[in-house]
Design a protein around this motif. Sequence first.
Motif, PDB file in Angstrom:
ATOM      1  N   PHE A 235       0.926  -1.132   0.032  1.00  0.00           N
ATOM      2  CA  PHE A 235       0.021   0.027  -0.001  1.00  0.00           C
ATOM      3  C   PHE A 235       0.881   1.179   0.047  1.00  0.00           C
ATOM      4  N   ASN A 236       1.839   1.333   0.869  1.00  0.00           N
ATOM      5  CA  ASN A 236       2.798   2.465   0.926  1.00  0.00           C
ATOM      6  C   ASN A 236       3.862   2.434   0.119  1.00  0.00           C
ATOM      7  N   LYS A 237       3.910   2.480  -1.133  1.00  0.00           N
ATOM      8  CA  LYS A 237       4.796   2.069  -2.232  1.00  0.00           C
ATOM      9  C   LYS A 237       6.045   3.316  -2.012  1.00  0.00           C
ATOM     10  N   ASN A 238       5.522   4.471  -1.641  1.00  0.00           N
ATOM     11  CA  ASN A 238       6.554   5.610  -1.472  1.00  0.00           C
ATOM     12  C   ASN A 238       7.584   5.419  -0.382  1.00  0.00           C
ATOM     13  N   ALA A 239       7.212   4.721   0.832  1.00  0.00           N
ATOM     14  CA  ALA A 239       7.982   4.329   1.766  1.00  0.00           C
ATOM     15  C   ALA A 239       9.020   3.526   1.174  1.00  0.00           C
ATOM     16  N   ILE A 240       8.587   2.406   0.528  1.00  0.00           N
ATOM     17  CA  ILE A 240       9.588   1.300   0.000  1.00  0.00           C
ATOM     18  C   ILE A 240      10.615   1.839  -1.113  1.00  0.00           C
ATOM     19  N   GLU A 241      10.106   2.730  -1.824  1.00  0.00           N
ATOM     20  CA  GLU A 241      10.911   3.644  -3.010  1.00  0.00           C
ATOM     21  C   GLU A 241      11.927   4.149  -1.889  1.00  0.00           C
ATOM     22  N   PHE A 242      11.589   4.970  -0.820  1.00  0.00           N
ATOM     23  CA  PHE A 242      12.643   5.406  -0.024  1.00  0.00           C
ATOM     24  C   PHE A 242      13.579   4.445   0.593  1.00  0.00           C
ATOM     25  N   GLY A 243      13.064   3.319   0.904  1.00  0.00           N
ATOM     26  CA  GLY A 243      13.900   2.419   1.491  1.00  0.00           C
ATOM     27  C   GLY A 243      14.689   1.797   0.349  1.00  0.00           C
ATOM     28  N   ILE A 244      14.499   1.683  -0.759  1.00  0.00           N
ATOM     29  CA  ILE A 244      15.471   1.416  -1.979  1.00  0.00           C
ATOM     30  C   ILE A 244      16.515   2.343  -1.990  1.00  0.00           C
ATOM     31  N   LYS A 245      16.454   3.790  -2.150  1.00  0.00           N
ATOM     32  CA  LYS A 245      17.260   4.458  -2.113  1.00  0.00           C
ATOM     33  C   LYS A 245      18.209   4.451  -0.950  1.00  0.00           C
ATOM     34  N   ILE A 246      17.605   4.178   0.281  1.00  0.00           N
ATOM     35  CA  ILE A 246      18.483   3.952   1.564  1.00  0.00           C
ATOM     36  C   ILE A 246      19.422   2.742   1.385  1.00  0.00           C
ATOM     37  N   ALA A 247      19.105   1.792   0.832  1.00  0.00           N
ATOM     38  CA  ALA A 247      19.606   0.637   0.348  1.00  0.00           C
ATOM     39  C   ALA A 247      21.085   0.939  -0.515  1.00  0.00           C
ATOM     40  N   ALA A 248      20.408   1.540  -1.390  1.00  0.00           N
ATOM     41  CA  ALA A 248      21.661   1.901  -2.468  1.00  0.00           C
ATOM     42  C   ALA A 248      22.730   2.753  -1.843  1.00  0.00           C
ATOM     43  N   SER A 249      22.350   3.655  -1.113  1.00  0.00           N
ATOM     44  CA  SER A 249      23.289   4.459  -0.328  1.00  0.00           C
ATOM     45  C   SER A 249      23.910   3.880   0.837  1.00  0.00           C
ATOM     46  N   LEU A 250      23.519   2.777   1.497  1.00  0.00           N
ATOM     47  CA  LEU A 250      24.129   2.084   2.392  1.00  0.00           C
ATOM     48  C   LEU A 250      25.349   1.303   1.728  1.00  0.00           C
ATOM     49  N   ALA A 251      24.872   0.411   0.491  1.00  0.00           N
ATOM     50  CA  ALA A 251      25.767  -0.351  -0.108  1.00  0.00           C
ATOM     51  C   ALA A 251      27.028   0.410  -0.499  1.00  0.00           C
ATOM     52  N   LYS A 252      26.868   1.611  -1.118  1.00  0.00           N
ATOM     53  CA  LYS A 252      27.907   2.530  -1.515  1.00  0.00           C
ATOM     54  C   LYS A 252      28.660   2.847  -0.220  1.00  0.00           C
ATOM     55  N   GLU A 253      28.224   3.458   0.718  1.00  0.00           N
ATOM     56  CA  GLU A 253      29.186   3.620   2.045  1.00  0.00           C
ATOM     57  C   GLU A 253      29.892   2.566   2.371  1.00  0.00           C
ATOM     58  N   CYS A 254      29.266   1.519   2.450  1.00  0.00           N
ATOM     59  CA  CYS A 254      29.911   0.315   2.836  1.00  0.00           C
ATOM     60  C   CYS A 254      30.977  -0.165   2.201  1.00  0.00           C
ATOM     61  N   LEU A 255      30.936   0.023   0.825  1.00  0.00           N
ATOM     62  CA  LEU A 255      32.025  -0.428  -0.068  1.00  0.00           C
ATOM     63  C   LEU A 255      33.337   0.748  -0.203  1.00  0.00           C
ATOM     64  N   ASP A 256      32.597   1.993   0.084  1.00  0.00           N
ATOM     65  CA  ASP A 256      33.724   2.946   0.194  1.00  0.00           C
ATOM     66  C   ASP A 256      34.472   2.774   1.532  1.00  0.00           C
ATOM     67  N   ALA A 257      33.843   2.093   2.638  1.00  0.00           N
ATOM     68  CA  ALA A 257      34.620   2.216   3.722  1.00  0.00           C
ATOM     69  C   ALA A 257      35.170   0.707   3.830  1.00  0.00           C
ATOM     70  N   HIS A 258      35.441   0.036   2.504  1.00  0.00           N
ATOM     71  CA  HIS A 258      35.966  -1.438   2.358  1.00  0.00           C
ATOM     72  C   HIS A 258      35.478  -2.510   3.073  1.00  0.00           C
ATOM     73  N   ILE A 259      33.963  -2.443   3.400  1.00  0.00           N
ATOM     74  CA  ILE A 259      33.440  -3.371   3.979  1.00  0.00           C
ATOM     75  C   ILE A 259      32.714  -4.372   2.976  1.00  0.00           C
ATOM     76  N   PRO A 260      32.926  -5.603   2.810  1.00  0.00           N
ATOM     77  CA  PRO A 260      32.125  -6.546   2.066  1.00  0.00           C
ATOM     78  C   PRO A 260      30.515  -6.508   2.153  1.00  0.00           C
ATOM     79  N   VAL A 261      29.693  -6.214   1.402  1.00  0.00           N
ATOM     80  CA  VAL A 261      28.278  -6.060   1.596  1.00  0.00           C
ATOM     81  C   VAL A 261      27.350  -6.719   0.603  1.00  0.00           C
ATOM     82  N   GLY A 262      26.410  -7.358   0.691  1.00  0.00           N
ATOM     83  CA  GLY A 262      25.408  -8.043   0.038  1.00  0.00           C
ATOM     84  C   GLY A 262      23.819  -7.411   0.354  1.00  0.00           C
ATOM     85  N   PHE A 263      22.990  -8.129  -0.506  1.00  0.00           N
ATOM     86  CA  PHE A 263      21.781  -7.690  -0.540  1.00  0.00           C
ATOM     87  C   PHE A 263      20.577  -8.782  -0.671  1.00  0.00           C
ATOM     88  N   VAL A 264      19.558  -8.502   0.003  1.00  0.00           N
ATOM     89  CA  VAL A 264      18.669  -9.523  -0.096  1.00  0.00           C
ATOM     90  C   VAL A 264      17.204  -8.713   0.105  1.00  0.00           C
TER      91      VAL A 264
END
Length: 381
Positions: A235-264
């Motif tokens: 129902f609240n697709k906007n919240a999930i779209e925001f969560g997708i942006k957060i996931a992308a940003s987290l992945a980038k920050e982890c890799l920039d900090a040399h932390i191996p990261v995955g996603f599911v």
Amino acid sequence: METFWLFLICSFLFALNFFITKKFGLKNVEYEIYFEERKKNEGDEIHIVERIYNGKILPLPWVKSEFEVSASFFMENAKNYVVGDKLRYISIFFLLPYQQIVRRHRFVATKRGFYKLDKIYLVTGDLFGLSTDDKCYYVNSNITIYPAFLDLKKHLLPRSSLSGEVVVKRHYYEDIFHFAGIREYQYFDSFNRINWNATAKYNTLMVNKYEYTSSGDALILLNIQSSEYERKEVFNKNAIEFGIKIAASLAKECLDAHIPVGFVCNGVDEETLQPLEILLPSQDKNQLLKILETLAHIKIQVNDYFEALLYQVLRSYNFRELFIITSFVNKEMKDSILLYSSLGVKFTIILLEYDEKTLNLESENVRIFMAKQHLLESKTK
């Protein structure tokens, strides 16, 4: 008698016009349409290319092409063509014998996703519009739009701090051998970290502060459900779209900090309509692109309850650090988090919706962040 012959000639010309249009209208007409780019970022300019060629001696007074793209493709002065979630685009061509026309249509991709061009209609006719010929073309062209990155310092508020704590830095373990100063005691701190000399000096409980060292692989888990009992429709697709942006940003920050990261996540693939498979942590140079590709392909439709996915991940893998992006934490999720955090697993929970009960989960091994925009929205209701 003259009227009769005039009527007969007009009828003959009309029939001839009808025959020629139907027989030769779109004959030897070549047409193709495709996305000029295959991969772009949210907010980027993209182009759709049309190529049409009239391969006969007969000119075409007009040819109309009509195709649909997502309404998230912004185009100036296109409001009249928006139908539901689709943008209907029409092109008109005038083709001389053996003439080719190539057009590039410019759009702005305003939303991440996987988009396809599949069905195009061509219509042609005589100069007076009395007779037409039409044809449907099936094409296979697609484009992947990667989600935009966010400044997590601006969009996430830490539960236990008002100082703008860095979410990825908190995802490191404190190294007991690298002393970095002192700070005030917080309720989740262990008593063995209390610095009694500093406590006596400042007349308040103070604890030792240590440098952070990387703790190993991290996994980002995204909950597609915006409420606990959603099974397929969200129902609240906007919240999930925001969560997708957060996931992308987290992945980038982890890799920039040399932390191996995955996603599911517990969603499905927009292209295949199959459940999305886990992307195991890696520091490979292409890992960020793999995660962005997966995020772009997410169809916001629930494949399985998130508590089942979380339990499966905790039971099947030996991850030491988990980022959970979710709109809620139910009893089953809470039980799993409490159990595995007591065994040393580090959790960072990012709440997309304000949930006061979940805030009580915070402990030494559980950090909680709140999405600022949704926090503000909940307080104004």
